[in-house]
Design an enzyme around this catalytic site. Sequence first.
Site, PDB file in Angstrom:
ATOM      1  N   SER A 286      -5.813 -16.703  -8.837  1.00 38.23           N
ATOM      2  CA  SER A 286      -7.149 -16.123  -8.623  1.00 38.23           C
ATOM      3  C   SER A 286      -8.139 -16.586  -9.689  1.00 38.23           C
ATOM      4  CB  SER A 286      -7.087 -14.595  -8.563  1.00 38.23           C
ATOM      5  OG  SER A 286      -6.387 -14.075  -9.666  1.00 38.23           O
ATOM      6  N   HIS A 316       1.261 -14.053  -5.248  1.00 38.73           N
ATOM      7  CA  HIS A 316       0.303 -13.637  -6.291  1.00 38.73           C
ATOM      8  C   HIS A 316       0.030 -12.144  -6.104  1.00 38.73           C
ATOM      9  CE1 HIS A 316      -2.655 -13.905  -9.337  1.00 38.73           C
ATOM     10  NE2 HIS A 316      -3.677 -14.428  -8.664  1.00 38.73           N
ATOM     11  N   HIS A 363       8.139 -14.669 -13.004  1.00 39.70           N
ATOM     12  CA  HIS A 363       6.764 -15.033 -13.365  1.00 39.70           C
ATOM     13  C   HIS A 363       6.714 -16.507 -13.707  1.00 39.70           C
ATOM     14  CE1 HIS A 363       2.812 -14.977 -15.291  1.00 39.70           C
ATOM     15  NE2 HIS A 363       2.607 -13.913 -14.539  1.00 39.70           N
ATOM     16  N   ARG A 372       2.380  -5.184 -18.869  1.00 39.08           N
ATOM     17  CA  ARG A 372       1.615  -4.398 -17.884  1.00 39.08           C
ATOM     18  C   ARG A 372       2.567  -3.487 -17.103  1.00 39.08           C
ATOM     19  NH1 ARG A 372      -1.195  -9.304 -14.876  1.00 39.08           N
ATOM     20  NH2 ARG A 372       0.996  -9.902 -14.886  1.00 39.08           N
ATOM     21  N   ASP A 418       3.423  -6.184 -10.760  1.00 36.15           N
ATOM     22  CA  ASP A 418       3.456  -5.638  -9.401  1.00 36.15           C
ATOM     23  C   ASP A 418       4.673  -4.765  -9.130  1.00 36.15           C
ATOM     24  OD1 ASP A 418       1.080  -6.946  -8.668  1.00 36.15           O
ATOM     25  OD2 ASP A 418       2.181  -8.819  -8.393  1.00 36.15           O
TER      26      ASP A 418
HETATM   27  C1  LIG Z   1       6.237 -15.327  -9.491  1.00 31.31           C
HETATM   28  C2  LIG Z   1       6.995 -16.507  -8.921  1.00 31.31           C
HETATM   29  C3  LIG Z   1       6.206 -17.074  -7.749  1.00 31.31           C
HETATM   30  C4  LIG Z   1       7.118 -17.583 -10.002  1.00 31.31           C
HETATM   31  O1  LIG Z   1       7.662 -18.741  -9.404  1.00 31.31           O
HETATM   32  P1  LIG Z   1       8.272 -19.926 -10.258  1.00 31.31           P
HETATM   33  O2  LIG Z   1       7.437 -20.204 -11.458  1.00 31.31           O
HETATM   34  O3  LIG Z   1       8.491 -21.047  -9.317  1.00 31.31           O
HETATM   35  O4  LIG Z   1       9.646 -19.284 -10.746  1.00 31.31           O
HETATM   36  P2  LIG Z   1      10.962 -20.027 -11.201  1.00 31.31           P
HETATM   37  O5  LIG Z   1      10.674 -21.344 -11.820  1.00 31.31           O
HETATM   38  O6  LIG Z   1      11.730 -19.036 -12.014  1.00 31.31           O
HETATM   39  O7  LIG Z   1      11.694 -20.285  -9.802  1.00 31.31           O
HETATM   40  C5  LIG Z   1      12.936 -20.954  -9.755  1.00 31.31           C
HETATM   41  C6  LIG Z   1      13.655 -20.519  -8.507  1.00 31.31           C
HETATM   42  O8  LIG Z   1      13.939 -19.110  -8.588  1.00 31.31           O
HETATM   43  C7  LIG Z   1      13.439 -18.450  -7.451  1.00 31.31           C
HETATM   44  N1  LIG Z   1      12.907 -17.132  -7.825  1.00 31.31           N
HETATM   45  C8  LIG Z   1      11.967 -16.869  -8.749  1.00 31.31           C
HETATM   46  N2  LIG Z   1      11.711 -15.538  -8.756  1.00 31.31           N
HETATM   47  C9  LIG Z   1      12.525 -14.987  -7.837  1.00 31.31           C
HETATM   48  C10 LIG Z   1      12.701 -13.656  -7.373  1.00 31.31           C
HETATM   49  N3  LIG Z   1      11.978 -12.645  -7.830  1.00 31.31           N
HETATM   50  N4  LIG Z   1      13.615 -13.425  -6.403  1.00 31.31           N
HETATM   51  C11 LIG Z   1      14.360 -14.462  -5.917  1.00 31.31           C
HETATM   52  N5  LIG Z   1      14.211 -15.735  -6.296  1.00 31.31           N
HETATM   53  C12 LIG Z   1      13.299 -15.981  -7.250  1.00 31.31           C
HETATM   54  C13 LIG Z   1      12.308 -19.330  -6.977  1.00 31.31           C
HETATM   55  O9  LIG Z   1      11.988 -19.059  -5.613  1.00 31.31           O
HETATM   56  C14 LIG Z   1      12.885 -20.714  -7.209  1.00 31.31           C
HETATM   57  O10 LIG Z   1      13.814 -20.952  -6.188  1.00 31.31           O
HETATM   58  P3  LIG Z   1      14.015 -22.432  -5.554  1.00 31.31           P
HETATM   59  O11 LIG Z   1      14.308 -23.330  -6.730  1.00 31.31           O
HETATM   60  O12 LIG Z   1      15.141 -22.254  -4.611  1.00 31.31           O
HETATM   61  O13 LIG Z   1      12.710 -22.768  -4.898  1.00 31.31           O
HETATM   62  C15 LIG Z   1       8.421 -16.091  -8.472  1.00 31.31           C
HETATM   63  O14 LIG Z   1       9.124 -15.550  -9.566  1.00 31.31           O
HETATM   64  C16 LIG Z   1       8.430 -15.120  -7.310  1.00 31.31           C
HETATM   65  O15 LIG Z   1       8.351 -15.540  -6.155  1.00 31.31           O
HETATM   66  N6  LIG Z   1       8.486 -13.766  -7.588  1.00 31.31           N
HETATM   67  C17 LIG Z   1       8.426 -12.781  -6.557  1.00 31.31           C
HETATM   68  C18 LIG Z   1       6.988 -12.555  -6.119  1.00 31.31           C
HETATM   69  C19 LIG Z   1       6.172 -11.864  -7.173  1.00 31.31           C
HETATM   70  O16 LIG Z   1       6.588 -10.878  -7.763  1.00 31.31           O
HETATM   71  N7  LIG Z   1       4.943 -12.371  -7.415  1.00 31.31           N
HETATM   72  C20 LIG Z   1       4.017 -11.761  -8.353  1.00 31.31           C
HETATM   73  C21 LIG Z   1       3.814 -12.618  -9.547  1.00 31.31           C
HETATM   74  S1  LIG Z   1       2.815 -11.836 -10.759  1.00 31.31           S
END
Ligand SMILES: CC(C)(COP(=O)(O)OP(=O)(O)OC[C@H]1O[C@@H](n2cnc3c(N)ncnc32)[C@H](O)[C@@H]1OP(=O)(O)O)[C@@H](O)C(=O)NCCC(=O)NCCS
Length: 486
Positions: A286, A316, A363, A372, A418
């Site tokens: 954002s 997000h 994250h 937070r 969240d």
């Molecule tokens: C926030 C988020 C998008 C960050 O993504 P990122 O920087 O790519 O995270 P990572 O590098 O740790 O990801 C590595 C792997 O772990 C997975 N992973 C990360 N968080 C995960 C979670 N909460 N549950 C399951 N798998 C998760 C990713 O999908 C990725 O899988 P892949 O290699 O098979 O594609 C991710 O942690 C996520 O999807 N969280 C859940 C949604 C969420 O809470 N979003 C709010 C963020 S403030």
Amino acid sequence: MVNLGLPASIPNRKLQFHDNIDFAAQPSFNNFTPLKSSSLKKIIGMEIMKERFKVKGEALATEIKELLKEHGNKKIGEVHLSQIYQGMRGITGLVAETSLLDAQEGIRFRGYSIPELQQKLPKAEGGNEPLPEGLFYLMLVGELPTDEQAQHVTSVWQRRSHVPNYVFDTIEALPVNAHPMTQFVVAVMALQTQSQFAKRYAAGMSKKDYWDAVFDDSMDLIARLPRVAAYIYRRKYKNGEHIQPNGLLDWAGNFAHMMGYEDESFKELMRLYMTIHADHEGGNVSAHATHLVGSALSDPYLSFAAGMNGLAGPLHGLANQEVIKWIFELREELETELPTKDQISEYVKKTLSQGKVVPGYGHAVLRKTDPRFTAQMEFGKKHMPDDPLVQTVWNIYETVPPILQSLGKIKNPWPNVDAHSGALLVHYGMVEYEFYTVLFGVSRALGVLAGLCWDRILGLPLERPKSVSTRLVKKWLNGEDEIWGD
Ligand SMILES: CC(C)(COP(=O)(O)OP(=O)(O)OC[C@H]1O[C@@H](n2cnc3c(N)ncnc32)[C@H](O)[C@@H]1OP(=O)(O)O)[C@@H](O)C(=O)NCCC(=O)NCCS
């Protein structure tokens, strides 16, 4: 046009006060009483805030020029091929003055952690949580505001909070089942016709005045968002029975009131919520989208709408609705209000086996429990320690990280902001989880619009990173083409 009057009462949505309204053409103008000298002082005080921002901004712009003259060629890192395929993680490519994220410590706003802000920012009378008005002042001016300075922000936002009727009509034109974020973004776009920046740019504004118009638009937009968001909430979930603003309340307190929540501790929750969701440095979707679109000199309404479209994504801001939805489904499937840790553990494994993420965990930058999340947990312990949904959030916190850790691929198994917010809202009766991202959006306006003011006063240019095709990457690797930067 500057009007020196405040509303004695606001009987309907047509009768609100705003700098940009031609009150002579408003039959309701007689309902306004002249400003008392104390209110006048507050408005003058606000001009001082703008002036302070100008002084700080211009000084930093000069400093940056000098800094770049001397150190512009200094290397600050290198880019690996994998990074350009992986969301540019770890590539430093942006400047954001309002806040800075440390992977271990979490967010700091102008150097202050969330617990420090809770201690040092001005509070509402009788309250314990920080006023978001104070945080906005801090992000903009770079100094903690006094109580009076935070009150100045409150009074100016009240004064600028008029939302023209056609904005409500635009919202009404959407089907009521449209997602609240869709209604929110459409309303922001309808408000765009009010942009001072767009008008002044069309009239040939000088570059040196861009920041001034962006500042005014940002103040107007922030002032109006609670009214718009509350309207969407009451339209969608409360049979369109709208609640008029209360001009005696602070920005977040009035937002709670317009949504229909009069409990003093819900108002406190809104103050905390609006403060902790406001900013998370510059690279999140954002903030980055707002900054990127703003760099094309799109006005703050257009830029903020872009940011909000990003916030509406499930990775997000939409994650907060996903979290509570996921917990509701868990409770329904297990037919219990308070699932055990073993039951939670099984459910988490099932979620993962279905190829889904556990919402609220992980994250892109943080590598520890999000402060937070902790701030909201403290709020829960203080105001609702026995609530079974809140307790479930805490049990999930004890269960999920080791499971995610055991997968070996997740960089951060800890909860983010969240993971907690929805349970607190449900406690007060706000069960309509599709609306949660709008709350996030109202708060995020503070950070991204303060950021936009900084972008323009620093004269930051159009953002235009270089992209490559895989075809070219292959040529690089085969030595058929030179890698830039080599
Ligand atoms: C926030 C988020 C998008 C960050 O993504 P990122 O920087 O790519 O995270 P990572 O590098 O740790 O990801 C590595 C792997 O772990 C997975 N992973 C990360 N968080 C995960 C979670 N909460 N549950 C399951 N798998 C998760 C990713 O999908 C990725 O899988 P892949 O290699 O098979 O594609 C991710 O942690 C996520 O999807 N969280 C859940 C949604 C969420 O809470 N979003 C709010 C963020 S403030």
